[in-house]
Design an enzyme around this catalytic site. Structure first.
Site, PDB file in Angstrom:
ATOM      1  N   SER A 139       0.854  -1.175   0.000  1.00  0.00           N
ATOM      2  CA  SER A 139       0.000   0.000   0.000  1.00  0.00           C
ATOM      3  C   SER A 139       0.894   1.229   0.000  1.00  0.00           C
ATOM      4  CB  SER A 139      -0.871  -0.035   1.258  1.00  0.00           C
ATOM      5  OG  SER A 139      -1.597   1.161   1.387  1.00  0.00           O
ATOM      6  N   LYS A 165      -1.162  -0.945  -4.425  1.00  0.00           N
ATOM      7  CA  LYS A 165      -2.376  -0.193  -4.071  1.00  0.00           C
ATOM      8  C   LYS A 165      -1.936   1.235  -3.802  1.00  0.00           C
ATOM      9  CE  LYS A 165      -4.805  -0.028   0.401  1.00  0.00           C
ATOM     10  NZ  LYS A 165      -5.547  -0.858   1.377  1.00  0.00           N
ATOM     11  N   LYS A 167      -3.136   5.149  -2.533  1.00  0.00           N
ATOM     12  CA  LYS A 167      -4.161   5.876  -1.795  1.00  0.00           C
ATOM     13  C   LYS A 167      -4.615   7.061  -2.639  1.00  0.00           C
ATOM     14  CE  LYS A 167      -4.097   3.644   2.157  1.00  0.00           C
ATOM     15  NZ  LYS A 167      -5.321   3.128   2.787  1.00  0.00           N
ATOM     16  N   ASP A 192      -7.349   3.052  -3.159  1.00  0.00           N
ATOM     17  CA  ASP A 192      -8.062   3.039  -1.872  1.00  0.00           C
ATOM     18  C   ASP A 192      -8.394   4.470  -1.466  1.00  0.00           C
ATOM     19  OD1 ASP A 192      -9.063   2.626   0.660  1.00  0.00           O
ATOM     20  OD2 ASP A 192      -7.200   1.817   1.511  1.00  0.00           O
ATOM     21  N   ASN A 194     -10.407   5.303   1.271  1.00  0.00           N
ATOM     22  CA  ASN A 194     -10.691   5.462   2.703  1.00  0.00           C
ATOM     23  C   ASN A 194     -11.890   6.395   2.953  1.00  0.00           C
ATOM     24  OD1 ASN A 194      -7.318   4.971   3.092  1.00  0.00           O
ATOM     25  ND2 ASN A 194      -8.728   3.866   4.433  1.00  0.00           N
ATOM     26  N   GLU A 217     -11.263   0.706  -3.531  1.00  0.00           N
ATOM     27  CA  GLU A 217     -11.560   0.305  -2.159  1.00  0.00           C
ATOM     28  C   GLU A 217     -12.234   1.450  -1.410  1.00  0.00           C
ATOM     29  OE1 GLU A 217      -8.047  -1.083  -0.203  1.00  0.00           O
ATOM     30  OE2 GLU A 217      -9.088  -1.461   1.681  1.00  0.00           O
ATOM     31  N   ASP A 242     -13.979  -1.992   2.895  1.00  0.00           N
ATOM     32  CA  ASP A 242     -13.071  -2.165   4.031  1.00  0.00           C
ATOM     33  C   ASP A 242     -13.801  -1.648   5.281  1.00  0.00           C
ATOM     34  OD1 ASP A 242     -11.079  -1.962   5.951  1.00  0.00           O
ATOM     35  OD2 ASP A 242      -9.826  -0.545   4.865  1.00  0.00           O
ATOM     36  N   LYS A 266      -9.999  -7.566   7.610  1.00  0.00           N
ATOM     37  CA  LYS A 266      -9.017  -7.144   8.619  1.00  0.00           C
ATOM     38  C   LYS A 266      -9.528  -7.627   9.965  1.00  0.00           C
ATOM     39  CE  LYS A 266      -7.484  -2.710   6.656  1.00  0.00           C
ATOM     40  NZ  LYS A 266      -7.800  -1.262   6.681  1.00  0.00           N
ATOM     41  N   GLY A 294      -4.283  -4.592   5.874  1.00  0.00           N
ATOM     42  CA  GLY A 294      -3.265  -4.363   6.904  1.00  0.00           C
ATOM     43  C   GLY A 294      -3.530  -3.051   7.601  1.00  0.00           C
TER      44      GLY A 294
HETATM   45  O1  NPG Z   1       0.295  -2.635   4.783  1.00  0.00           O
HETATM   46  O2  NPG Z   1      -0.414  -2.542   6.811  1.00  0.00           O
HETATM   47  C1  NPG Z   1      -0.346  -2.093   5.674  1.00  0.00           C
HETATM   48  C2  NPG Z   1      -1.070  -0.828   5.363  1.00  0.00           C
HETATM   49  C3  NPG Z   1      -2.220  -1.008   4.456  1.00  0.00           C
HETATM   50  O3  NPG Z   1      -3.156   0.976   3.550  1.00  0.00           O
HETATM   51  C4  NPG Z   1      -3.115   0.196   4.474  1.00  0.00           C
HETATM   52  N1  NPG Z   1      -3.833   0.358   5.573  1.00  0.00           N
HETATM   53  O4  NPG Z   1      -6.856   2.044   4.994  1.00  0.00           O
HETATM   54  O5  NPG Z   1      -6.282   0.013   4.749  1.00  0.00           O
HETATM   55  C5  NPG Z   1      -6.049   1.139   5.148  1.00  0.00           C
HETATM   56  C6  NPG Z   1      -4.726   1.448   5.810  1.00  0.00           C
HETATM   57  C7  NPG Z   1      -4.804   1.693   7.291  1.00  0.00           C
HETATM   58  C8  NPG Z   1      -3.644   1.954   7.988  1.00  0.00           C
HETATM   59  C9  NPG Z   1      -5.962   1.641   8.013  1.00  0.00           C
HETATM   60  C10 NPG Z   1      -3.645   2.157   9.376  1.00  0.00           C
HETATM   61  C11 NPG Z   1      -5.967   1.849   9.393  1.00  0.00           C
HETATM   62  C12 NPG Z   1      -4.822   2.095  10.065  1.00  0.00           C
END
Ligand code: NPG
Length: 371
Positions: A139, A165, A167, A192, A194, A217, A242, A266, A294
């Site tokens: 990511s 991926k 953001k 992604d 968010n 995402e 997500d 997750k 993650g």
């Molecule tokens: O590789 O752990 C990883 C990060 C992947 O982008 C990632 N995580 O929105 O999915 C998400 C984001 C995230 C990070 C979400 C920290 C919440 C806390």
């Protein structure tokens, strides 16, 4: 079912792990990973878990101080009151307390790890893993500009990551995606958001269709299942959810509504690895692909994620990247590493990673022992 453990105490530690580079998403920039490490002390030895809250409630409503408070005052006392607790009972013991799924997940993982270590079984085999190594995606946070993003992606591809991926957020979406797609026409690529968009942004979101993405995402809000279903009828890029998927029930609703073609699983977000397994089973039966998300886990959660991602329904590469993508020094002895674009699924008892107590001590900023 795994045997119960006699829980003698629970140790909580807030840890601060510096990131090797800042990580920017539509909800902010992180330079340090704050999380809570859980040690379940049992008569047969320790088990480890991780509560993946951040300092501020910007990804979900959970945050570290709130997690600490609910753990100390309600959840840990509830777990310590029976003489013994089996991993499969943790969720029902904690059920009367609403929400706080990340805390419940971290506590359940510590009990599960302790029970599995006692039984000499790995988490991967307990969950039903069928793979010994899993393809690793990465990511990539929002960068200064599209050309810096292309450079960052190039470095991760050189390292061997098999799926990228990126953001996105309003103003940093079509241009960033176009730049990466132009530089790397054939790579498996997804974006992604968010939760950064609404249905008013439909033209922008439809604009993603020309890039041949694996998925977009969480474009809309976490409680916007109906709007996601409406969006799905208007764009051709598959929608992955997500933030919206907080339980097996939420996953079931999303599939029924046609709000998601793909689900990011997750454990922290859904209240634990056992609930994550139920979502996997639901989606597998429905023919809906899942992948393992993650949350910048330390070596504890990262090892557990690698075990989860080895289940047969995880047919898309997840965000289970090498520890060194985020951390110069992890808190486990043999951190997850990249090998030809893959990570090995841990085979040792429990999560299959041993905590490096000296490293843990160095990053601990608060500590509480509950008996
Ligand atoms: O590789 O752990 C990883 C990060 C992947 O982008 C990632 N995580 O929105 O999915 C998400 C984001 C995230 C990070 C979400 C920290 C919440 C806390």
């Amino acid at each position: 079912m795994l045997a119960a453990v006699r829980l003698e105490g629970v140790e909580l530690r807030v840890v601060h792990l510096p990131l090797v580079t800042p990580f920017t998403t539509s909800f902010g920039t992180q330079t340090v990973r704050e999380a809570i490490v859980v040690r379940a002390r049992t008569s047969d030895g320790d088990g480890w878990g991780e509560i993946v809250t951040q300092e501020a409630p910007v990804y979900s409503s959970e945050y570290t101080r709130g997690a600490w408070d609910v753990a100390e005052r309600f959840l840990v006392p509830a777990l310590l009151s029976p003489a013994a607790v089996a991993p499969g009972e943790v969720a029902s013991i904690l059920h009367p307390f609403l929400g706080h799924r990340m805390v419940k997940a971290g506590l359940e993982l510590a009990v599960l790890d302790a029970a599995l270590r006692t039984a000499g079984q790995s988490l991967a085999s307990h969950l039903g893993a069928t793979n010994t190594r899993i393809p690793s995606g990465v990511s990539v946070g929002i960068q200064r500009d599209p050309s810096a993003l292309v450079d960052a992606v190039a470095a991760y591809l050189d390292a061997g990551y098999v799926r990228i991926k990126i953001k996105i957020e309003p103003g940093r979406d079509l241009g960033d995606t176009a730049a990466v797609r132009a530089a790397f026409p054939g790579i498996p690529l997804q974006v992604d958001a968010n939760s950064a968009y609404t249905l008013d942004d439909i033209d922008t979101l439809a604009g993603l269709d020309r890039f041949g993405l694996l998925m977009v995402e969480q474009p809309l809000g976490d409680d916007d299942l109906v709007d996601h279903a409406a969006l799905a009828r208007r764009i051709s890029t598959p929608i992955c959810l997500d933030e919206s998927i907080t339980s097996e029930k939420a996953a079931r609703d999303a599939l029924t509504l046609g709000a998601a073609a793909v689900i990011n699983v997750k454990a922290g977000r859904v209240g634990g690895y056992l609930e994550a397994l139920r979502i996997h089973d639901l989606c597998r039966a429905a023919g809906t692909p899942v992948w393992c998300g993650g949350m910048l886990e330390t070596g504890i959660g990262r090892a557990a994620n690698a075990a989860l991602a080895a289940l047969p329904g995880f047919t898309l590469p997840g965000d289970v990247s090498a520890s060194d993508r985020f951390y110069a020094r992890d808190i486990v002895i043999d951190p997850i590493a990249l090998d030809d674009g893959h990570v090995r699924v841990p085979t040792g008892p429990g999560i299959g990673a041993d905590v490096d107590e000296a490293a843990l001590e160095e990053v601990t900023v608060a500590r509480l022992d509950l008996r």
